[in-house]
Design a protein around this motif. Structure first.
Motif, PDB file in Angstrom:
ATOM      1  N   UNK A   7      24.779 -57.789   0.636  1.00 57.52           N
ATOM      2  CA  UNK A   7      23.529 -58.205   1.262  1.00 57.52           C
ATOM      3  C   UNK A   7      23.788 -59.091   2.471  1.00 57.52           C
ATOM      4  N   UNK A   8      22.773 -59.235   3.309  1.00 54.45           N
ATOM      5  CA  UNK A   8      22.888 -60.097   4.485  1.00 54.45           C
ATOM      6  C   UNK A   8      23.113 -61.545   4.083  1.00 54.45           C
ATOM      7  N   UNK A   9      22.501 -61.930   2.988  1.00 54.90           N
ATOM      8  CA  UNK A   9      22.663 -63.273   2.439  1.00 54.90           C
ATOM      9  C   UNK A   9      22.801 -63.132   0.925  1.00 54.90           C
ATOM     10  N   UNK A  10      23.532 -64.014   0.307  1.00 57.55           N
ATOM     11  CA  UNK A  10      23.620 -63.991  -1.152  1.00 57.55           C
ATOM     12  C   UNK A  10      24.797 -63.191  -1.668  1.00 57.55           C
ATOM     13  N   UNK A  11      24.866 -63.170  -2.981  1.00 57.50           N
ATOM     14  CA  UNK A  11      25.973 -62.523  -3.671  1.00 57.50           C
ATOM     15  C   UNK A  11      25.816 -61.005  -3.681  1.00 57.50           C
ATOM     16  N   UNK A  12      26.931 -60.280  -3.709  1.00 56.67           N
ATOM     17  CA  UNK A  12      26.861 -58.818  -3.808  1.00 56.67           C
ATOM     18  C   UNK A  12      26.434 -58.387  -5.209  1.00 56.67           C
ATOM     19  N   UNK A  13      26.088 -57.129  -5.336  1.00 53.03           N
ATOM     20  CA  UNK A  13      25.708 -56.534  -6.617  1.00 53.03           C
ATOM     21  C   UNK A  13      26.650 -55.366  -6.876  1.00 53.03           C
ATOM     22  N   UNK A  14      27.133 -55.248  -8.098  1.00 50.99           N
ATOM     23  CA  UNK A  14      28.085 -54.209  -8.474  1.00 50.99           C
ATOM     24  C   UNK A  14      27.507 -53.304  -9.560  1.00 50.99           C
ATOM     25  N   UNK A  61      15.184 -50.287   5.120  1.00 49.69           N
ATOM     26  CA  UNK A  61      16.171 -49.735   4.198  1.00 49.69           C
ATOM     27  C   UNK A  61      16.076 -50.430   2.840  1.00 49.69           C
ATOM     28  N   UNK A  62      15.895 -51.740   2.849  1.00 49.43           N
ATOM     29  CA  UNK A  62      15.751 -52.476   1.586  1.00 49.43           C
ATOM     30  C   UNK A  62      14.506 -52.006   0.833  1.00 49.43           C
ATOM     31  N   UNK A  96      15.509 -57.804  -7.337  1.00 45.57           N
ATOM     32  CA  UNK A  96      15.240 -59.108  -6.720  1.00 45.57           C
ATOM     33  C   UNK A  96      16.067 -59.300  -5.457  1.00 45.57           C
ATOM     34  N   UNK A  97      17.294 -58.857  -5.490  1.00 50.81           N
ATOM     35  CA  UNK A  97      18.157 -58.983  -4.306  1.00 50.81           C
ATOM     36  C   UNK A  97      17.629 -58.116  -3.155  1.00 50.81           C
ATOM     37  N   UNK A  98      17.096 -56.944  -3.489  1.00 50.86           N
ATOM     38  CA  UNK A  98      16.506 -56.095  -2.456  1.00 50.86           C
ATOM     39  C   UNK A  98      15.240 -56.725  -1.886  1.00 50.86           C
ATOM     40  N   UNK A  99      14.434 -57.356  -2.745  1.00 56.06           N
ATOM     41  CA  UNK A  99      13.253 -58.079  -2.244  1.00 56.06           C
ATOM     42  C   UNK A  99      13.662 -59.184  -1.285  1.00 56.06           C
ATOM     43  N   UNK A 100      14.714 -59.893  -1.629  1.00 55.21           N
ATOM     44  CA  UNK A 100      15.221 -60.938  -0.732  1.00 55.21           C
ATOM     45  C   UNK A 100      15.673 -60.343   0.595  1.00 55.21           C
ATOM     46  N   UNK A 102      14.505 -57.660   2.022  1.00 54.95           N
ATOM     47  CA  UNK A 102      13.300 -57.328   2.781  1.00 54.95           C
ATOM     48  C   UNK A 102      12.877 -58.543   3.586  1.00 54.95           C
ATOM     49  N   UNK A 103      12.852 -59.711   2.942  1.00 56.56           N
ATOM     50  CA  UNK A 103      12.465 -60.955   3.612  1.00 56.56           C
ATOM     51  C   UNK A 103      13.426 -61.340   4.702  1.00 56.56           C
ATOM     52  N   UNK A 104      14.708 -61.179   4.476  1.00 49.84           N
ATOM     53  CA  UNK A 104      15.718 -61.502   5.494  1.00 49.84           C
ATOM     54  C   UNK A 104      15.516 -60.614   6.707  1.00 49.84           C
TER      55      UNK A 104
END
Length: 108
Positions: A7-14, A61-62, A96-100, A102-104
């Motif tokens: 993600x642009x900000x925050x931790x990755x997801x695996x 894309x998000x 939730x990370x995708x929602x974040x 979208x905001x970024x």
């Protein structure tokens, strides 16, 4: 093998490659065939790299990926209602990370 969403900000997801292939296939089904090759740079079988996406395109894309994840979770919940015995969301905190993201993307 596994896949990673950066993600642009925050931790990755695996996730494992099987779960990712389902998400990827659904996402690419919603992209016009002529445009699919342009996604290869940042969205492929190894994952998704939001920092490689043009800032103006990250939010859309998000949203696309979020719609796919929500649809898959809804289908899974319906199956659980029929006695599948599923506990918790398969895709963890990806939604939730995708929602974040979208905001970024909207702030750039």
């Amino acid at each position: 093998m596994s896949a990673i969403v950066v993600f642009s900000e925050g931790d990755p997801w695996f996730t494992n490659s099987h779960n990712w292939s389902v998400i990827l296939r659904r996402a690419m089904d919603s992209v016009r065939p002529a445009d699919r090759q342009s996604f290869d740079w940042f969205l492929n079988e190894t994952g998704l790299d939001f920092p490689s996406v043009e800032p103006a395109d990250r939010s859309s894309l998000a949203r696309l990926m979020l719609a796919v994840v929500e649809e898959l979770e809804s289908e899974r919940a319906a199956q659980a209602g029929r006695g599948a015995g599923v506990s918790g969301p398969l895709y963890g905190d990806l939604g939730q990370k995708l929602l974040n993201e979208v905001g970024v993307g909207m702030n750039e």
